[in-house]
Write a protein that holds these residues in place. Structure first.
Motif, PDB file in Angstrom:
ATOM      1  N   UNK A  12       1.145  -1.282   0.049  1.00 25.20           N
ATOM      2  CA  UNK A  12      -0.071  -0.424  -0.332  1.00 25.20           C
ATOM      3  C   UNK A  12       0.774   1.113  -0.075  1.00 25.20           C
ATOM      4  N   UNK A  13       1.898   1.340   0.465  1.00 20.85           N
ATOM      5  CA  UNK A  13       3.118   2.719   0.620  1.00 20.85           C
ATOM      6  C   UNK A  13       3.912   2.637  -0.626  1.00 20.85           C
ATOM      7  N   UNK A  14       3.777   1.498  -1.916  1.00 20.68           N
ATOM      8  CA  UNK A  14       3.680   1.604  -2.952  1.00 20.68           C
ATOM      9  C   UNK A  14       3.262   1.069  -3.457  1.00 20.68           C
ATOM     10  N   UNK A  15       1.880   1.016  -3.718  1.00 20.08           N
ATOM     11  CA  UNK A  15       1.268   0.244  -5.799  1.00 20.08           C
ATOM     12  C   UNK A  15       2.345  -0.039  -6.413  1.00 20.08           C
ATOM     13  N   UNK A  16       3.150   0.807  -6.992  1.00 21.02           N
ATOM     14  CA  UNK A  16       3.689   0.428  -8.439  1.00 21.02           C
ATOM     15  C   UNK A  16       4.513  -0.671  -8.208  1.00 21.02           C
ATOM     16  N   UNK A  17       5.349  -0.887  -7.144  1.00 23.92           N
ATOM     17  CA  UNK A  17       6.387  -1.921  -6.622  1.00 23.92           C
ATOM     18  C   UNK A  17       5.698  -3.887  -7.040  1.00 23.92           C
ATOM     19  N   UNK A  18       7.274  -4.258  -7.716  1.00 26.14           N
ATOM     20  CA  UNK A  18       6.615  -5.711  -8.371  1.00 26.14           C
ATOM     21  C   UNK A  18       7.092  -6.220  -7.346  1.00 26.14           C
ATOM     22  N   UNK A  19       6.000  -7.247  -6.670  1.00 27.90           N
ATOM     23  CA  UNK A  19       6.311  -8.977  -5.499  1.00 27.90           C
ATOM     24  C   UNK A  19       5.983  -9.740  -6.691  1.00 27.90           C
ATOM     25  N   UNK A  45       3.720  -7.549  10.572  1.00 26.71           N
ATOM     26  CA  UNK A  45       3.840  -6.223  10.487  1.00 26.71           C
ATOM     27  C   UNK A  45       3.414  -5.421   9.941  1.00 26.71           C
ATOM     28  N   UNK A  46       3.508  -4.312   9.450  1.00 30.15           N
ATOM     29  CA  UNK A  46       2.343  -3.557   8.513  1.00 30.15           C
ATOM     30  C   UNK A  46       1.637  -4.467   7.519  1.00 30.15           C
ATOM     31  N   UNK A  47       1.085  -5.213   7.812  1.00 34.77           N
ATOM     32  CA  UNK A  47      -1.011  -6.015   7.102  1.00 34.77           C
ATOM     33  C   UNK A  47      -0.108  -7.341   6.947  1.00 34.77           C
TER      34      UNK A  47
END
Length: 153
Positions: A12-19, A45-47
């Motif tokens: 959610x902090x970087x919606x364009x990041x690839x996971x 952790x955070x979500x």
């Protein structure tokens, strides 16, 4: 069957990041079952949940367009999951004491993979649910991924 996908929108902090996401279903195979239950060892952790690298990790290899991910853990973790370590004869490439729980491969774009975070997310899914549905649920906050770090150096 476990699946491997590259996606955006999970952070959610970087919606364009690839996971890089591995999906695993309880009750399908011993490996998927063990990986799906690793969340019991995760800390919040955070979500998401984080898996301690001293317990296990994700090993990744890209050969052309074929990405292979091995999820490994030490036998003590399996004991806590009440999983039989004898069912996991394959070993980690980084540490022969660690057992390979699951190997998943998929064809990916090398360019997209190069943008992926170093960590690997594991999402638990009901058997037969396509990875795209599981990822969509996680994007909407419906499930928390278990985050596996790369192998220890």
């Amino acid at each position: 069957m476990a699946e491997l996908v590259l996606c955006t929108g999970l952070d959610p902090d970087d919606p364009e990041s690839v996971t890089l996401v591995v999906t695993a279903a309880e009750g399908r195979t011993p490996g998927e079952d063990a990986v799906a239950r690793l969340g019991a060892y995760g800390y919040e952790g955070d979500g998401c949940l984080y898996f301690v690298r001293t317990d296990g990790w994700a090993e990744r290899r890209l050969d052309g367009e074929l990405l292979t991910v091995d999820i490994v853990a030490y036998p003590a973790v399996l004991k806590g999951l009440e999983a039989d370590a004898d069912r996991f004869p394959e070993r980690s490439a980084a540490d022969p004491e660690a057992l390979r729980l699951l190997r998943v491969s998929a064809r990916v774009s090398p360019g997209t993979y190069a943008r992926a975070a170093d960590s690997t997310a594991v999402l638990t899914t009901p058997a037969g649910t396509p990875a795209e549905e599981v990822v969509a649920e996680a994007r909407s906050g419906g499930s928390r991924p278990l985050i596996l770090a790369p192998r220890p150096e």
